[in-house]
Design a protein around this motif. Structure first.
Motif, mmCIF file in Angstrom:
data_model
loop_
_atom_site.group_PDB
_atom_site.id
_atom_site.type_symbol
_atom_site.label_atom_id
_atom_site.label_comp_id
_atom_site.label_asym_id
_atom_site.label_seq_id
_atom_site.Cartn_x
_atom_site.Cartn_y
_atom_site.Cartn_z
ATOM 1 N N LEU A 1 -13.731 8.987 -11.052
ATOM 2 C CA LEU A 1 -12.614 9.189 -11.731
ATOM 3 C C LEU A 1 -11.686 7.746 -11.518
ATOM 4 C CD1 LEU A 1 -11.684 12.692 -11.553
ATOM 5 C CD2 LEU A 1 -12.829 11.511 -13.413
ATOM 6 N N HIS A 2 -12.144 7.051 -10.427
ATOM 7 C CA HIS A 2 -11.080 5.928 -10.271
ATOM 8 C C HIS A 2 -10.772 5.080 -11.520
ATOM 9 C CE1 HIS A 2 -11.852 6.243 -5.644
ATOM 10 N NE2 HIS A 2 -11.389 7.360 -6.143
ATOM 11 N N ALA A 3 -11.606 4.473 -12.058
ATOM 12 C CA ALA A 3 -11.443 3.530 -13.085
ATOM 13 C C ALA A 3 -10.540 4.079 -14.160
ATOM 14 C CB ALA A 3 -12.876 3.048 -13.615
ATOM 15 N N GLU A 4 -10.862 5.569 -14.534
ATOM 16 C CA GLU A 4 -9.940 6.277 -15.583
ATOM 17 C C GLU A 4 -8.566 6.287 -15.099
ATOM 18 O OE1 GLU A 4 -11.786 10.241 -16.395
ATOM 19 O OE2 GLU A 4 -13.709 8.854 -16.648
ATOM 20 N N LEU A 5 -8.224 6.207 -13.965
ATOM 21 C CA LEU A 5 -6.884 6.430 -13.368
ATOM 22 C C LEU A 5 -5.706 5.379 -14.089
ATOM 23 C CD1 LEU A 5 -7.275 7.033 -9.666
ATOM 24 C CD2 LEU A 5 -6.986 8.818 -11.215
ATOM 25 N N VAL B 1 -8.170 1.346 -5.381
ATOM 26 C CA VAL B 1 -7.725 2.969 -4.985
ATOM 27 C C VAL B 1 -8.742 3.239 -3.933
ATOM 28 C CG1 VAL B 1 -8.774 3.812 -7.126
ATOM 29 C CG2 VAL B 1 -7.392 5.235 -5.609
ATOM 30 N N SER B 2 -8.523 4.008 -2.937
ATOM 31 C CA SER B 2 -9.546 4.301 -2.012
ATOM 32 C C SER B 2 -9.039 6.098 -1.843
ATOM 33 C CB SER B 2 -9.606 3.823 -0.869
ATOM 34 O OG SER B 2 -8.564 3.714 0.146
ATOM 35 N N SER B 3 -9.724 7.154 -1.831
ATOM 36 C CA SER B 3 -9.665 8.425 -1.632
ATOM 37 C C SER B 3 -10.473 8.964 -0.893
ATOM 38 C CB SER B 3 -9.243 8.986 -2.945
ATOM 39 O OG SER B 3 -8.706 10.292 -3.000
ATOM 40 N N THR B 4 -10.074 9.709 0.122
ATOM 41 C CA THR B 4 -10.888 10.569 0.853
ATOM 42 C C THR B 4 -10.071 11.793 1.179
ATOM 43 O OG1 THR B 4 -10.047 9.761 2.983
ATOM 44 C CG2 THR B 4 -11.673 8.478 2.261
ATOM 45 N N ALA B 5 -10.905 12.889 2.129
ATOM 46 C CA ALA B 5 -10.188 13.947 2.276
ATOM 47 C C ALA B 5 -8.922 13.718 3.224
ATOM 48 C CB ALA B 5 -11.144 15.000 3.007
ATOM 49 N N ASP B 6 -8.791 12.696 3.760
ATOM 50 C CA ASP B 6 -7.642 12.537 4.773
ATOM 51 C C ASP B 6 -6.501 11.620 3.901
ATOM 52 O OD1 ASP B 6 -9.099 13.331 7.197
ATOM 53 O OD2 ASP B 6 -10.181 11.592 7.315
ATOM 54 N N SER C 1 0.964 -1.235 0.153
ATOM 55 C CA SER C 1 0.001 -0.004 0.121
ATOM 56 C C SER C 1 0.824 1.494 0.077
ATOM 57 C CB SER C 1 -1.113 0.231 1.125
ATOM 58 O OG SER C 1 -1.999 -0.901 1.132
ATOM 59 N N ILE C 2 0.402 1.990 -0.551
ATOM 60 C CA ILE C 2 1.092 3.664 -0.660
ATOM 61 C C ILE C 2 -0.094 4.571 -0.473
ATOM 62 C CG2 ILE C 2 2.272 5.333 -2.157
ATOM 63 C CD1 ILE C 2 2.435 1.655 -3.174
ATOM 64 N N VAL C 3 0.386 5.452 0.413
ATOM 65 C CA VAL C 3 -0.801 6.297 0.819
ATOM 66 C C VAL C 3 -0.262 7.587 0.914
ATOM 67 C CG1 VAL C 3 -2.091 7.049 2.947
ATOM 68 C CG2 VAL C 3 -1.666 4.548 2.720
ATOM 69 N N ASN C 4 -0.919 8.743 0.270
ATOM 70 C CA ASN C 4 -0.703 10.027 0.542
ATOM 71 C C ASN C 4 -1.750 11.051 0.942
ATOM 72 O OD1 ASN C 4 -1.379 9.615 -2.766
ATOM 73 N ND2 ASN C 4 -1.855 11.338 -2.094
ATOM 74 N N PHE D 1 -1.519 -2.567 -3.769
ATOM 75 C CA PHE D 1 -1.639 -3.936 -4.830
ATOM 76 C C PHE D 1 -1.558 -5.158 -4.008
ATOM 77 C CE2 PHE D 1 2.172 -6.673 -6.453
ATOM 78 C CZ PHE D 1 1.155 -7.391 -7.236
ATOM 79 N N SER D 2 -2.469 -6.100 -4.351
ATOM 80 C CA SER D 2 -2.499 -7.324 -3.797
ATOM 81 C C SER D 2 -2.133 -8.527 -4.815
ATOM 82 C CB SER D 2 -3.832 -7.388 -2.957
ATOM 83 O OG SER D 2 -4.896 -7.662 -4.051
ATOM 84 N N MET D 3 -1.537 -9.510 -4.320
ATOM 85 C CA MET D 3 -1.343 -10.653 -5.180
ATOM 86 C C MET D 3 -1.166 -12.028 -4.492
ATOM 87 S SD MET D 3 2.511 -10.479 -6.604
ATOM 88 C CE MET D 3 2.692 -12.139 -6.825
ATOM 89 N N PRO D 4 -1.313 -13.204 -4.899
ATOM 90 C CA PRO D 4 -1.127 -14.445 -4.071
ATOM 91 C C PRO D 4 0.389 -14.530 -4.041
ATOM 92 C CG PRO D 4 -2.419 -14.914 -6.070
ATOM 93 C CD PRO D 4 -2.021 -13.417 -6.059
#
Length: 390
Positions: free
Chosen positions: A334-338, A374-379, A322-325, A385-388
């Motif tokens: 817009l998530h799918a378009e990213l 992807v998840s995105s909030t004001a915070d 996970s990468i968080v900013n 990325f997840s994989m077996p």
């Protein structure tokens, strides 16, 4: 506009690589306008264009031929390269830069197999640019040859045989395209990287050290751009993302990416929690590329005053990264378009990059049987990325 010109416009539009070529030109030169133009004895017409400076031309648009430098190229058959019009003895009083207000210019003739001139591959910008060097000129020459080869293919192959001929032509174009980026750009870039490493081993004052460090960061960024474009070309033209899977510890590859991007972004804070001792069956080079793209994206689009956080774990049969900013939230619609090529997150207008990083990351994830959420909030904005592991 005559039917013949529309045929030429349509022929160029059918060449999938042209959009990528124009994007690469603008990103590698820093110029804001690039186009493929049809040039005849009395006409100059745009066939395909990338316009970031609001020059105002679209496919089918026309300029008065005598007002363009392409008129000189049509007569001479040679490229014209101008780093800075105001300092160029031959062109500082030329009608074209005075009329259209550009300071940097490069135009390469597109010559057909029979020796006739189709037109030019050109770029302009209101600011000076470093263009008159072997790497940039070689890149334009190869791109012009690629366009010419595909135009010849369109002319020479009947519709009934287009499928087989196109497959062979695309294979040749792919190899040439990747060869240009892999050799003509990566080799001199490696020389620059080696030179900066050597300079940092010598005594330098603080200002010189900062400059060389910034150059090293630019090398890292350029290597990432080249890798993304090469992978886009491979995937888009047929060969896809190739993997060399091994079972091993992912920590060294992840830590190396973090150190490279810390070097490239010395003013940003990256906090990392890497807990993945369980071996993972994956291609560590490709996973590192995916991670580099996600982390670079967070550094570019996240709030600069806030740290970027990295979390990695491998347990329970899954590898999670996970990468968080912080910063402005990305709207859910817009998530799918990213993850589409040449797409950028909301609020990124004017930021650097081809808009290929997330697309390439998604292709690497898919090749590993994984996903990127992807998840995105004001915070916070979080890419995971997840994989077996198996």
């Amino acid at each position: 506009m005559s039917h013949d010109f529309q045929t030429d416009i349509d022929a160029v539009a059918r060449i999938d690589a042209v959009n990528t070529i124009l994007n690469v030109i603008c990103q590698t030169t820093g110029m804001g306008f690039a186009a493929v133009a049809r040039v005849t004895e009395d006409r100059w017409i745009v066939c395909q264009v990338l316009d970031k400076i609001d020059f105002g031309l679209a496919p089918g648009g026309e300029l008065e031929l005598v007002s363009t430098i392409c008129n000189d190229i049509r007569d001479s058959g040679k490229a014209v390269v101008i780093d800075h019009v105001a300092e160029d003895e031959a062109f500082r009083t030329h009608r074209s830069p005075l009329q259209y207000g550009f300071q940097s210019y490069i135009s390469m003739p597109i010559v057909r197999q029979d020796g006739s001139l189709f037109g030019t591959l050109c770029a302009i910008d209101p600011n000076p640019a470093k263009l008159n060097n072997p790497v940039t000129i070689g890149m334009f020459e190869m791109f012009a040859q690629l366009i010419s080869a595909q135009l010849d293919s369109v002319d020479n192959v009947s519709l009934a045989r287009a499928g087989l001929a196109s497959e062979r032509q695309m294979a040749e174009l792919r190899e040439q395209f990747i060869g240009v980026l892999g050799h003509d750009l990566r080799n001199p870039l490696a020389a620059i990287g080696s030179g900066t490493n050597m300079l940092l081993k010598t005594p330098l004052d603080d200002k010189a050290t900062r400059i060389v460090t910034l150059m090293q960061g630019a090398v890292v960024r350029m290597e990432s751009l080249i890798s993304n474009v090469m992978d886009f070309a491979s995937g888009h033209l047929g060969s896809g993302i190739e993997l060399a899977k091994v079972r091993g510890d992912m920590r060294p590859a992840l830590l190396q990416v973090i150190e490279e991007l810390r070097l490239a972004n010395p003013d940003r804070e990256i906090l990392a929690r890497i807990d993945c001792e369980t071996p993972v069956h994956a291609d560590p080079v490709r996973v590192a590329q995916l991670f580099s793209n996600l982390l670079a994206n967070a550094l570019t689009h996240g709030a600069p005053e806030l740290p970027v956080e990295v979390e990695a774990s491998a347990n329970g049969g899954s590898f999670l990264l996970s990468i968080v900013n912080g910063g402005e939230a990305i709207p859910a619609h817009l998530h799918a378009e990213l993850f589409q090529p040449f797409s950028r997150p909301s609020g990124s207008a004017g930021r650097s990059g081809l808009g290929l990083g997330l697309y390439i990351a998604s292709q690497i994830a898919e090749a590993h049987g994984g996903t990127i959420a992807v998840s995105s909030t004001a915070d916070e904005t979080r890419f995971t990325f997840s994989m077996p592991t198996g």
